[in-house]
Scaffold this motif. Structure first.
Motif, short mmCIF file in Angstrom:
data_model
loop_
_atom_site.label_atom_id
_atom_site.label_comp_id
_atom_site.label_asym_id
_atom_site.label_seq_id
_atom_site.Cartn_x
_atom_site.Cartn_y
_atom_site.Cartn_z
N PRO A 113 19.07 -46.07 48.42
CA PRO A 113 18.18 -46.52 49.50
C PRO A 113 16.85 -45.78 49.50
CG PRO A 113 20.39 -46.18 50.32
CD PRO A 113 20.37 -45.65 48.92
N ALA A 114 16.87 -44.49 49.26
CA ALA A 114 15.61 -43.73 49.24
C ALA A 114 14.75 -44.15 48.06
CB ALA A 114 15.91 -42.24 49.17
N ARG A 115 15.38 -44.36 46.92
CA ARG A 115 14.63 -44.78 45.74
C ARG A 115 14.02 -46.16 45.95
NH1 ARG A 115 17.95 -44.12 40.51
NH2 ARG A 115 17.65 -41.95 41.06
N ALA A 116 14.79 -47.08 46.54
CA ALA A 116 14.29 -48.43 46.80
C ALA A 116 13.13 -48.39 47.79
CB ALA A 116 15.42 -49.31 47.33
N ALA A 117 13.25 -47.57 48.83
CA ALA A 117 12.17 -47.46 49.82
C ALA A 117 10.91 -46.89 49.18
CB ALA A 117 12.62 -46.61 51.00
N GLY A 118 11.08 -45.90 48.33
CA GLY A 118 9.92 -45.31 47.64
C GLY A 118 9.26 -46.30 46.71
N GLY A 119 10.06 -47.08 46.00
CA GLY A 119 9.51 -48.10 45.10
C GLY A 119 8.80 -49.20 45.87
N ALA A 120 9.38 -49.63 46.99
CA ALA A 120 8.77 -50.67 47.80
C ALA A 120 7.42 -50.20 48.35
CB ALA A 120 9.70 -51.08 48.94
N ALA A 121 7.32 -48.94 48.70
CA ALA A 121 6.07 -48.41 49.22
C ALA A 121 4.97 -48.44 48.15
CB ALA A 121 6.28 -46.98 49.72
N ARG A 122 5.37 -48.38 46.88
CA ARG A 122 4.40 -48.44 45.79
C ARG A 122 4.26 -49.84 45.23
NH1 ARG A 122 7.43 -43.94 44.72
NH2 ARG A 122 8.51 -44.95 43.02
N GLY A 123 4.91 -50.82 45.87
CA GLY A 123 4.82 -52.21 45.39
C GLY A 123 5.75 -52.51 44.25
N GLN A 124 6.72 -51.64 43.98
CA GLN A 124 7.69 -51.86 42.92
C GLN A 124 8.99 -52.36 43.53
OE1 GLN A 124 8.00 -47.98 41.29
NE2 GLN A 124 6.06 -48.07 40.20
N HIS A 125 9.57 -53.36 42.91
CA HIS A 125 10.82 -53.92 43.42
C HIS A 125 11.84 -53.99 42.31
CE1 HIS A 125 8.77 -54.97 47.13
NE2 HIS A 125 7.78 -55.42 46.37
N ARG A 126 13.11 -53.91 42.69
CA ARG A 126 14.18 -54.02 41.70
C ARG A 126 14.21 -55.42 41.13
NH1 ARG A 126 19.27 -52.06 44.96
NH2 ARG A 126 19.06 -54.24 45.39
N ARG A 127 14.64 -55.55 39.89
CA ARG A 127 14.80 -56.88 39.29
C ARG A 127 15.80 -57.70 40.07
NH1 ARG A 127 16.43 -55.96 33.43
NH2 ARG A 127 16.68 -53.85 34.11
#
Length: 86
Positions: A68-82
């Motif tokens: 969850p923390a990694r996903a939130a950090g990625g979303a904040a940078r505009g990165q999303h999981r495949r």
């Protein structure tokens, strides 16, 4: 590090004054010798309780907790999981 490098190390007088380690006497022929980190007594009750409290989580992979923390950090940078919406 070469042996020449070790000769150039300057030790403080307090360190030089500490006597060199001397190994203790050997165990008697009919006995055993414990290392300095060994103890002939059972663990303290508080240690048994602390270990028992942790046993239920020893098989858990810590990396899973970070998702969850990694996903939130990625979303904040505009990165999303495949395959994930967004």
């Amino acid at each position: 590090m070469s042996s020449e490098d070790t000769l150039s190390v300057k030790l403080r007088p307090e360190i030089v004054a500490v006597p060199a380690y001397k190994q203790g006497r050997p165990a008697p022929a009919d006995g055993y010798k414990l290392s300095s980190n060994e103890n002939p007594y059972p663990p303290l009750p508080s240690v048994v309780q602390a270990v028992a409290a942790t046993l239920g989580e020893l098989n858990r992979c810590r990396r899973r907790r970070r998702r969850p923390a990694r996903a939130a950090g990625g979303a904040a940078r505009g990165q999303h999981r495949r395959g994930a919406p967004g």
